[in-house]
Design an enzyme around this catalytic site. Structure first.
Site, PDB file in Angstrom:
ATOM      1  N   ARG A  59      -8.740  38.014  37.487  1.00 51.24           N
ATOM      2  CA  ARG A  59      -8.094  36.839  38.115  1.00 51.24           C
ATOM      3  C   ARG A  59      -7.599  37.188  39.514  1.00 51.24           C
ATOM      4  O   ARG A  59      -7.691  36.378  40.440  1.00 51.24           O
ATOM      5  CB  ARG A  59      -6.932  36.350  37.244  1.00 51.24           C
ATOM      6  CG  ARG A  59      -7.415  35.636  35.986  1.00 51.24           C
ATOM      7  CD  ARG A  59      -6.274  35.281  35.063  1.00 51.24           C
ATOM      8  NE  ARG A  59      -5.330  34.348  35.669  1.00 51.24           N
ATOM      9  CZ  ARG A  59      -4.097  34.129  35.209  1.00 51.24           C
ATOM     10  NH1 ARG A  59      -3.663  34.778  34.147  1.00 51.24           N
ATOM     11  NH2 ARG A  59      -3.304  33.272  35.796  1.00 51.24           N
ATOM     12  N   ALA A 110      -4.166  16.264  43.663  1.00 51.34           N
ATOM     13  CA  ALA A 110      -3.042  16.683  44.502  1.00 51.34           C
ATOM     14  C   ALA A 110      -3.484  16.892  45.958  1.00 51.34           C
ATOM     15  O   ALA A 110      -2.755  16.543  46.892  1.00 51.34           O
ATOM     16  CB  ALA A 110      -2.450  17.974  43.951  1.00 51.34           C
ATOM     17  N   SER A 163       0.567  19.791  33.196  1.00 50.91           N
ATOM     18  CA  SER A 163       0.491  19.037  31.949  1.00 50.91           C
ATOM     19  C   SER A 163       1.884  18.806  31.368  1.00 50.91           C
ATOM     20  O   SER A 163       2.031  18.058  30.403  1.00 50.91           O
ATOM     21  CB  SER A 163      -0.373  19.787  30.931  1.00 50.91           C
ATOM     22  OG  SER A 163       0.167  21.079  30.713  1.00 50.91           O
ATOM     23  N   ASP A 166      -0.390  32.181  41.316  1.00 50.58           N
ATOM     24  CA  ASP A 166      -1.493  32.517  42.229  1.00 50.58           C
ATOM     25  C   ASP A 166      -1.050  32.792  43.661  1.00 50.58           C
ATOM     26  O   ASP A 166      -1.859  33.250  44.484  1.00 50.58           O
ATOM     27  CB  ASP A 166      -2.572  31.417  42.195  1.00 50.58           C
ATOM     28  CG  ASP A 166      -2.025  30.030  42.552  1.00 50.58           C
ATOM     29  OD1 ASP A 166      -1.103  29.929  43.381  1.00 50.58           O
ATOM     30  OD2 ASP A 166      -2.554  29.041  41.996  1.00 50.58           O
ATOM     31  N   HIS A 203       7.102  31.467  36.863  1.00 45.70           N
ATOM     32  CA  HIS A 203       6.306  32.310  35.967  1.00 45.70           C
ATOM     33  C   HIS A 203       5.842  33.591  36.640  1.00 45.70           C
ATOM     34  O   HIS A 203       4.924  34.240  36.158  1.00 45.70           O
ATOM     35  CB  HIS A 203       5.110  31.507  35.420  1.00 45.70           C
ATOM     36  CG  HIS A 203       5.531  30.392  34.498  1.00 45.70           C
ATOM     37  ND1 HIS A 203       4.675  29.387  34.082  1.00 45.70           N
ATOM     38  CD2 HIS A 203       6.713  30.127  33.895  1.00 45.70           C
ATOM     39  CE1 HIS A 203       5.331  28.555  33.282  1.00 45.70           C
ATOM     40  NE2 HIS A 203       6.570  28.980  33.162  1.00 45.70           N
TER      41      HIS A 203
HETATM   42  P1  OAD Z   1      -2.301  22.980  32.611  1.00 42.72           P
HETATM   43  O1  OAD Z   1      -3.664  23.552  32.615  1.00 42.72           O
HETATM   44  O2  OAD Z   1      -1.596  22.870  31.319  1.00 42.72           O
HETATM   45  O3  OAD Z   1      -2.323  21.515  33.253  1.00 42.72           O
HETATM   46  C1  OAD Z   1      -2.969  21.263  34.464  1.00 42.72           C
HETATM   47  C2  OAD Z   1      -2.676  19.827  34.853  1.00 42.72           C
HETATM   48  O4  OAD Z   1      -3.227  19.601  36.145  1.00 42.72           O
HETATM   49  C3  OAD Z   1      -3.259  18.768  33.939  1.00 42.72           C
HETATM   50  O5  OAD Z   1      -2.285  17.794  33.632  1.00 42.72           O
HETATM   51  C4  OAD Z   1      -4.388  18.130  34.768  1.00 42.72           C
HETATM   52  O6  OAD Z   1      -4.560  16.742  34.485  1.00 42.72           O
HETATM   53  C5  OAD Z   1      -3.868  18.332  36.166  1.00 42.72           C
HETATM   54  N1  OAD Z   1      -4.883  18.416  37.218  1.00 42.72           N
HETATM   55  C6  OAD Z   1      -6.159  18.887  37.141  1.00 42.72           C
HETATM   56  N2  OAD Z   1      -6.750  18.840  38.344  1.00 42.72           N
HETATM   57  C7  OAD Z   1      -5.835  18.314  39.216  1.00 42.72           C
HETATM   58  C8  OAD Z   1      -5.828  18.026  40.609  1.00 42.72           C
HETATM   59  N3  OAD Z   1      -6.896  18.264  41.379  1.00 42.72           N
HETATM   60  N4  OAD Z   1      -4.695  17.513  41.156  1.00 42.72           N
HETATM   61  C9  OAD Z   1      -3.611  17.268  40.400  1.00 42.72           C
HETATM   62  N5  OAD Z   1      -3.555  17.529  39.079  1.00 42.72           N
HETATM   63  C10 OAD Z   1      -4.651  18.058  38.488  1.00 42.72           C
HETATM   64  O7  OAD Z   1      -1.450  23.843  33.674  1.00 42.72           O
HETATM   65  P2  OAD Z   1       0.134  23.957  33.799  1.00 42.72           P
HETATM   66  O8  OAD Z   1       0.808  22.670  33.500  1.00 42.72           O
HETATM   67  O9  OAD Z   1       0.412  24.581  35.116  1.00 42.72           O
HETATM   68  O10 OAD Z   1       2.156  29.634  31.720  1.00 42.72           O
HETATM   69  O11 OAD Z   1       0.464  24.994  32.662  1.00 42.72           O
HETATM   70  C11 OAD Z   1       1.793  25.406  32.481  1.00 42.72           C
HETATM   71  C12 OAD Z   1       1.837  26.839  32.018  1.00 42.72           C
HETATM   72  O12 OAD Z   1       1.038  26.990  30.846  1.00 42.72           O
HETATM   73  C13 OAD Z   1       1.240  27.834  32.987  1.00 42.72           C
HETATM   74  O13 OAD Z   1       2.144  28.220  34.015  1.00 42.72           O
HETATM   75  C14 OAD Z   1       0.922  28.986  32.088  1.00 42.72           C
HETATM   76  C15 OAD Z   1       0.299  28.245  30.933  1.00 42.72           C
HETATM   77  O14 OAD Z   1       0.369  28.890  29.694  1.00 42.72           O
HETATM   78  C16 OAD Z   1       2.206  30.963  31.583  1.00 42.72           C
HETATM   79  O15 OAD Z   1       1.218  31.673  31.711  1.00 42.72           O
HETATM   80  C17 OAD Z   1       3.561  31.477  31.248  1.00 42.72           C
END
Ligand code: OAD
Length: 271
Positions: free
Chosen positions: A79, A256, A214, A113, A136
């Site tokens: 990564r 976004a 999400s 990242d 995180h």
């Molecule tokens: P997720 O993969 O759970 O969610 C990504 C979100 O981004 C989803 O709701 C998509 O609909 C949205 N999405 C996708 N493409 C997009 C775009 N171009 N513009 C805007 N939104 C878009 O990722 P996170 O919510 O970040 O934790 O996940 C939270 C945590 O879960 C992470 O930090 C990680 C993971 O386990 C750890 O590793 C501790």
């Protein structure tokens, strides 16, 4: 000669949300993996997301690291290398300009990242921005895995994970424990300073913009609730609905990288 196609006109929700953002000074932006999707960084729960292909308990827990540090490091090294080829996108750029222009704005991110930091600071500077709160951790930073040792350093170099005796070890005198990525794994506490700063900023904010998450992982997903409890307004930027959508005054459905620039744009100077 045909004129170039004009960009789609902004929706009334986008214009209304942008007006509120322009009238507000205390603004918190919470971001997740979706904000980096347009930079080519995989999300976690999308169709090609990390957790669709890998089991978190094998790669992102302290137990996994104790059991097989080479496996865990090979995933993080992969990564880290992939990220080196990615660049901040217009969404990161818009957030960076907004933070620069608005000294009361804070960014709370779940992303490890470093793309928000890279969009803000000159290449090579390792000084973290004081109003970016990385809940995180950061994949570019290393820290000691030994109990009680606080050694940590920014170091995006390649890690040779082919054998355990090649993995990096803590350079602190008398320590020598394995070095690990400075990210939060499942079952671990979030960094206290970042968490406190995030909730303080959110509970003072007039507006909380939630983009690209999400909203399933707490406590990060609770940050906007602090703004709501204090009477502030929630704006969501996401192509899909989330558990926070019912609480948002405006749900801006889209990417976004396309929505954050107009949402956060400064007004044009008077002609
Ligand atoms: P997720 O993969 O759970 O969610 C990504 C979100 O981004 C989803 O709701 C998509 O609909 C949205 N999405 C996708 N493409 C997009 C775009 N171009 N513009 C805007 N939104 C878009 O990722 P996170 O919510 O970040 O934790 O996940 C939270 C945590 O879960 C992470 O930090 C990680 C993971 O386990 C750890 O590793 C501790």
């Amino acid at each position: 000669m045909t004129s170039p196609p004009s960009p789609p006109s902004p929706s009334s929700d986008l214009l209304a949300a942008r007006d509120l953002v322009r009238r507000s000074r205390r603004v918190v932006i919470l971001t997740g993996a979706g904000v980096s999707a347009e930079s080519g960084v995989p999300t976690f729960r999308g169709p090609a997301g990390h957790w669709k292909r890998f089991r978190p308990e094998e790669l992102a827990t302290p137990e996994a690291f104790r059991r097989d540090p080479c496996l865990v490091w090979s995933w993080y090294d992969h990564r880290r290398q992939a990220l080196a080829a990615c660049a901040p996108n217009p969404g990161h750029g818009a957030v960076a300009r907004y933070l620069e222009a608005n000294p009361e704005a804070h960014l709370v991110t779940q992303n490890v990242d470093g793309l928000h930091q890279r969009a803000m600071r000159p290449e090579g500077s390792a000084v973290p921005h004081p109003r970016i709160h990385e809940l995180h951790g950061s994949i570019a930073r290393l820290r000691c895995s030994g109990p009680g040792c606080t050694w940590a350093a920014e170091d995006p170099r390649r890690i040779d994970a082919s054998r355990e005796d090649r993995l990096p070890r803590c350079p602190s005198p008398g320590c020598g424990a394995l070095v690990r990525p400075d990210v939060v794994w499942f079952g671990e506490m979030l960094p206290e300073a970042a968490l406190t700063a995030a909730f303080e900023a959110a509970s003072r904010a007039e507006v909380c913009i939630v983009a690209g998450t999400s909203a399933l992982v707490h406590p990060a997903a609770s940050v906007p609730l602090a703004t709501l409890r204090a009477g502030g307004t929630l704006v969501e930027v996401n192509p899909e609905a989330t558990p926070l959508s019912p609480h948002a005054r405006w749900c801006l459905r889209g990417r976004a990288g396309e929505l954050l620039p107009p949402l956060l744009a400064e007004p044009d100077p008077p002609a």
